[in-house]
Scaffold this active site. Sequence first.
Site, PDB file in Angstrom:
ATOM      1  N   VAL A 122       3.916   6.621   2.387  1.00 34.41           N
ATOM      2  CA  VAL A 122       3.926   5.578   3.405  1.00 34.41           C
ATOM      3  C   VAL A 122       4.959   5.971   4.453  1.00 34.41           C
ATOM      4  CG1 VAL A 122       4.267   3.132   3.887  1.00 34.41           C
ATOM      5  CG2 VAL A 122       3.322   3.850   1.678  1.00 34.41           C
ATOM      6  N   CYS A 123       4.549   5.911   5.717  1.00 33.86           N
ATOM      7  CA  CYS A 123       5.471   6.167   6.825  1.00 33.86           C
ATOM      8  C   CYS A 123       6.101   7.560   6.679  1.00 33.86           C
ATOM      9  CB  CYS A 123       6.511   5.052   6.882  1.00 33.86           C
ATOM     10  SG  CYS A 123       7.446   4.942   8.412  1.00 33.86           S
ATOM     11  N   THR A 124       7.414   7.661   6.780  1.00 29.60           N
ATOM     12  CA  THR A 124       8.071   8.965   6.747  1.00 29.60           C
ATOM     13  C   THR A 124       8.232   9.525   5.342  1.00 29.60           C
ATOM     14  OG1 THR A 124      10.226   7.858   6.783  1.00 29.60           O
ATOM     15  CG2 THR A 124       9.318   8.577   8.902  1.00 29.60           C
TER      16      THR A 124
END
Length: 320
Positions: A106-108
Amino acid sequence: MTERSVLVVLFDDMQSLDLTGPVEVFAGAAKVVGDPAAYPIRTASIDGAPIRTSSGLTIVPDSSLAAATRTHTLLVPGGEGTRRPDPRVIDWLRENAPHAERLVSVCTGALLLAEAGLLDGHRATTHWATCDHLARRYPAVDVDPHPIFVRDGKLSTSAGVTAGIDLALALVEEDHGRDVALTIARHLVVFLRRPGNQAQFSAQLSAQTARREPLREVQHWVTEHPDSDLSVESLAERARLSPRHFARAFQAETGMTPGRYVERVRIEHARRLLEDTARGVEEVSRASGYGTPEAMRRAFVKTFGTAPAEYRRRFHAPTH
């Protein structure tokens, strides 16, 4: 019923919503299908100690990573902590992540997977502000900055924060069907099934908000009237500027041409009507400013890689 265990990797300065968003989806799915064991969820940090998220929340993990058993779905959140990762976390991912049936970031969190070499040769995405960094630092990764999530075999990566919820809903739909995912989405009061290839930004978010009131008013008016005459001449008249001055000022203040902004507004309007209503394709095309179904079909194929009818078949929310 098949058990699909979920293990979430915890680390200091992680983004709390990257954890809680997907976890709420999986936990909700277990309740909807009536089997608490459908998605057993565990969390683990490198040494089993509590971690502090970037927002200041403290989370107590279930175990250390060393003590964690193999899992069906391994979820890696993002956050500031991915910028200076603990080498022990990277080593653990490198050794253990390949054994998971699903590897999700998720995300970074994609940065941690990339550092462990797990994204090499794969298509992936991350938060829009990190895509350039991911591509430069890890050239073996095929970085796509546009979608809200990307699925490549057993590897799934998502864009910033709430996109992790979209990805988790897609995984639940794959496991248990659309009705289960729809029930969870309604409970969480989120859109069901923003398709993975949907852009990370809506037209309003992609374009900067104009500084001058007449241009801001035009931006808002376009979103409210996609079926109107949205030519540069018509919009310039509304802004009380000459067409040339309007076009130049609009692009300078919003970062995109008036025509590009209108295109994005119309495709988003048509997409929502196809997802959320039973209106016919011809009616949707008129209501969205395309004039003809063929014009809308060309726009959908260009943007989503599929025709409007097929898009509706895949993403229309059934009424009950």
